[in-house]
Enzyme design. Structure first.
Site, PDB file in Angstrom:
ATOM      1  N   TYR A 144      19.162 -13.178 121.033  1.00  0.00           N
ATOM      2  CA  TYR A 144      20.266 -12.948 120.115  1.00  0.00           C
ATOM      3  C   TYR A 144      19.734 -12.291 118.853  1.00  0.00           C
ATOM      4  O   TYR A 144      18.733 -12.740 118.296  1.00  0.00           O
ATOM      5  CB  TYR A 144      20.943 -14.274 119.761  1.00  0.00           C
ATOM      6  CG  TYR A 144      22.114 -14.146 118.809  1.00  0.00           C
ATOM      7  CD1 TYR A 144      23.291 -13.513 119.213  1.00  0.00           C
ATOM      8  CD2 TYR A 144      22.047 -14.659 117.519  1.00  0.00           C
ATOM      9  CE1 TYR A 144      24.367 -13.393 118.344  1.00  0.00           C
ATOM     10  CE2 TYR A 144      23.128 -14.543 116.647  1.00  0.00           C
ATOM     11  CZ  TYR A 144      24.278 -13.911 117.066  1.00  0.00           C
ATOM     12  OH  TYR A 144      25.343 -13.796 116.209  1.00  0.00           O
ATOM     13  N   ASP A 239      12.081 -10.001 115.981  1.00  0.00           N
ATOM     14  CA  ASP A 239      13.184 -10.641 115.275  1.00  0.00           C
ATOM     15  C   ASP A 239      12.769 -12.086 115.009  1.00  0.00           C
ATOM     16  O   ASP A 239      12.865 -12.941 115.883  1.00  0.00           O
ATOM     17  CB  ASP A 239      14.465 -10.558 116.100  1.00  0.00           C
ATOM     18  CG  ASP A 239      15.648 -11.204 115.382  1.00  0.00           C
ATOM     19  OD1 ASP A 239      15.436 -11.746 114.273  1.00  0.00           O
ATOM     20  OD2 ASP A 239      16.765 -11.170 115.936  1.00  0.00           O
ATOM     21  N   LYS A 267      17.633 -16.910 107.782  1.00  0.00           N
ATOM     22  CA  LYS A 267      17.606 -18.382 107.819  1.00  0.00           C
ATOM     23  C   LYS A 267      16.708 -19.005 106.743  1.00  0.00           C
ATOM     24  O   LYS A 267      17.115 -19.023 105.582  1.00  0.00           O
ATOM     25  CB  LYS A 267      17.290 -18.838 109.246  1.00  0.00           C
ATOM     26  CG  LYS A 267      18.380 -18.328 110.204  1.00  0.00           C
ATOM     27  CD  LYS A 267      18.432 -18.909 111.585  1.00  0.00           C
ATOM     28  CE  LYS A 267      19.738 -18.492 112.254  1.00  0.00           C
ATOM     29  NZ  LYS A 267      19.607 -17.706 113.448  1.00  0.00           N
TER      30      LYS A 267
HETATM   31  C1  LIG Z   1      20.526 -16.392 113.664  1.00  0.00           C
HETATM   32  C2  LIG Z   1      19.855 -15.208 114.210  1.00  0.00           C
HETATM   33  C3  LIG Z   1      20.273 -13.903 113.890  1.00  0.00           C
HETATM   34  C4  LIG Z   1      21.506 -13.636 113.092  1.00  0.00           C
HETATM   35  O1  LIG Z   1      21.410 -14.102 111.796  1.00  0.00           O
HETATM   36  P1  LIG Z   1      22.774 -14.321 110.946  1.00  0.00           P
HETATM   37  O2  LIG Z   1      22.266 -14.710 109.592  1.00  0.00           O
HETATM   38  O3  LIG Z   1      23.512 -15.404 111.664  1.00  0.00           O
HETATM   39  O4  LIG Z   1      23.504 -13.045 110.936  1.00  0.00           O
HETATM   40  C5  LIG Z   1      19.530 -12.846 114.353  1.00  0.00           C
HETATM   41  N1  LIG Z   1      18.443 -13.042 115.105  1.00  0.00           N
HETATM   42  C6  LIG Z   1      18.005 -14.278 115.442  1.00  0.00           C
HETATM   43  C7  LIG Z   1      16.776 -14.425 116.254  1.00  0.00           C
HETATM   44  C8  LIG Z   1      18.708 -15.395 115.020  1.00  0.00           C
HETATM   45  O5  LIG Z   1      18.308 -16.605 115.395  1.00  0.00           O
END
Ligand SMILES: *Cc1c(COP(=O)(O)O)cnc(C)c1O
Length: 429
Positions: A144, A239, A267
């Site tokens: 994701y 990511d 985060k």
């Molecule tokens: C949570 C998450 C996102 C998206 O971040 P948001 O602040 O919710 O837009 C992207 N990549 C990873 C790996 C994530 O866990």
């Protein structure tokens, strides 16, 4: 457990907010029942609108690695608010946070702050495309990367939980430039690269995926991607929105010793405020406007209150590297306890664990990718979730999310969670 206030709020919320929530997985759709409305949080606990208290293993989906309402972060935010909440100009705090990020994550030589993980990944892909002059990129099933159009192809997290890994509204024109490979399958990646010679701008991945439940990279996988990207002039993007500052100060790239070209963060970096960032090699980052031609902007990017929270968080982690050993031990104890119960009960469910991340999959298959994750019994997970909640332990309401531990968890909390796990499994089986 009385949740009448949460129920009333949810019922009213649905009149004004789609599904009553501002992010889909909060809705408990995958596990049944009504979502809890949380009034406040402190340390390892959440308190709902009916004053029930829960030990929680979501930690705001990752950010609260120090537990809730940490005094240093709270104080930094209050101080920042007193100075004014937004200026739309450069500020000293932005320089401070950029500097500490480059210290903690050495592959990041320059960094741009944004407002969410979604913005970070969207911007990183645009940059990789601008830098290479190529259109396509490779992502992995069940990974994701936020809700940007080009990532909503076999997406993980809430997208799998809601059964919508491919979203309507993403045009076929957009989707055709996103190429998909199974996680941990280097051969499949090589085949895609060969079939699209000189057309691939980037390979983006969660170096340790947490959005199909926790999955670990197999030996040689990250190294193999690094080598392939070097040979083919492809930008390797880790990511680390979830794993950054969580698995180590330097994220998964530090743990596995593999260096990406670009890193996306979110985060934890905001200490509980809406913050994201992307950064990496100077040469690539200098393609970003105003020095370079790739446009990316944000009215509230680098917001002083958000930067104060993020800076307090990063400063704390930087000064206390010992917390990562502590979290690994806490995680180890929890998983050992859960595994002992599984063994005692003759159950062969799969567990994965790394540092402060952990998943219990209701499948006997070893979970290494999207397909094996999907072999989990999600109906059983739903019952388990409710049985844990009843015992005062609040898990992410989906089989396909990693659990997150915080430094606020004590030995006593861990013992309570292990007990609740045994009670819950006995109740549902
Ligand atoms: C949570 C998450 C996102 C998206 O971040 P948001 O602040 O919710 O837009 C992207 N990549 C990873 C790996 C994530 O866990």
């Amino acid at each position: 457990m009385d949740i009448k206030n949460s129920k009333a709020l949810f019922s009213n919320a649905q009149n004004f907010i789609p599904g009553g929530v501002n992010s889909p997985v909060r809705a408990f759709k995958a596990v049944g029942g009504d979502p809890l409305f949380i009034k406040r949080a402190e340390g390892a606990y959440l308190y709902d609108e009916d004053d029930n208290r829960y030990i929680e293993l979501i930690n705001s989906w990752g950010p609260m690695i120090l537990g809730h309402n940490h005094p240093e972060i709270k104080e930094a935010v209050i101080k920042a608010v007193e100075m004014g909440t937004s200026f739309g100009t450069p500020t000293a705090k932005e320089v401070d946070i950029a500097e500490i990020i480059t210290k903690m994550v050495p592959s990041v030589e320059k960094v741009r702050m944004v407002n969410s993980g979604t913005e970070a990944t969207m911007s990183a892909i645009r940059l990789a495309r601008g830098y290479t002059g190529r259109d396509k990129f490779i992502k992995f099933s069940g990974n994701y990367h936020g809700h940007g159009d080009s990532f909503l192809i076999a997406a993980g997290s809430g997208a799998i939980t809601m059964g919508e890994p491919n979203s309507p509204g993403v045009t076929t024109g957009t989707a055709k430039d996103t190429l998909l490979a199974p996680y941990n399958d280097l051969v499949a990646v090589k085949e895609l690269v060969d079939a699209n010679k000189d057309e691939i701008a980037a390979i983006i991945l969660e170096p340790v995926p947490g959005n199909m439940g926790l999955v670990l990279p197999e030996e040689g996988f990250l190294e193999g991607l690094r080598k392939l990207c070097d040979e083919e002039g492809i930008v390797l993007i880790f990511d680390e929105v979830m794993t950054g500052f969580r698995l180590a100060q330097g994220g998964a790239q530090e743990v596995f010793g593999v260096t990406p070209d670009l890193t996306t963060m979110g985060k934890i970096i905001g200490g509980g405020m809406p913050v994201g960032a992307y950064g990496g090699k100077k040469e690539i980052m200098d393609y970003v406007s105003p020095v370079g031609p790739v446009y990316q902007a944000g009215t509230l990017s680098g917001n002083p209150v958000a930067m104060a929270a993020g800076m307090a968080m990063l400063n704390y982690l930087y000064k206390h590297p010992e917390i990562y050993d502590g979290l690994e031990k806490t995680g180890g104890k929890l998983v050992a306890g859960v595994r002992a119960t599984l063994q005692k009960m003759g159950l062969d469910y799969s567990t994965t664990h790394l540092g402060s991340m952990y998943s219990l999959f209701f499948t006997s298959e070893k979970v290494t990718d999207f397909e094996t994750a999907m072999s989990s019994d999600t109906a059983l997970f739903g019952k388990y979730f409710q049985a844990m909640l009843k015992r005062g332990v609040y898990l992410p309401p989906s089989q396909f999310e990693s659990l997150f531990l915080s430094t606020a968890l004590t030995e006593e909390h861990i013992a309570q969670i292990i007990d609740a796990n045994e009670g819950a499994l006995k109740e549902i089986l």
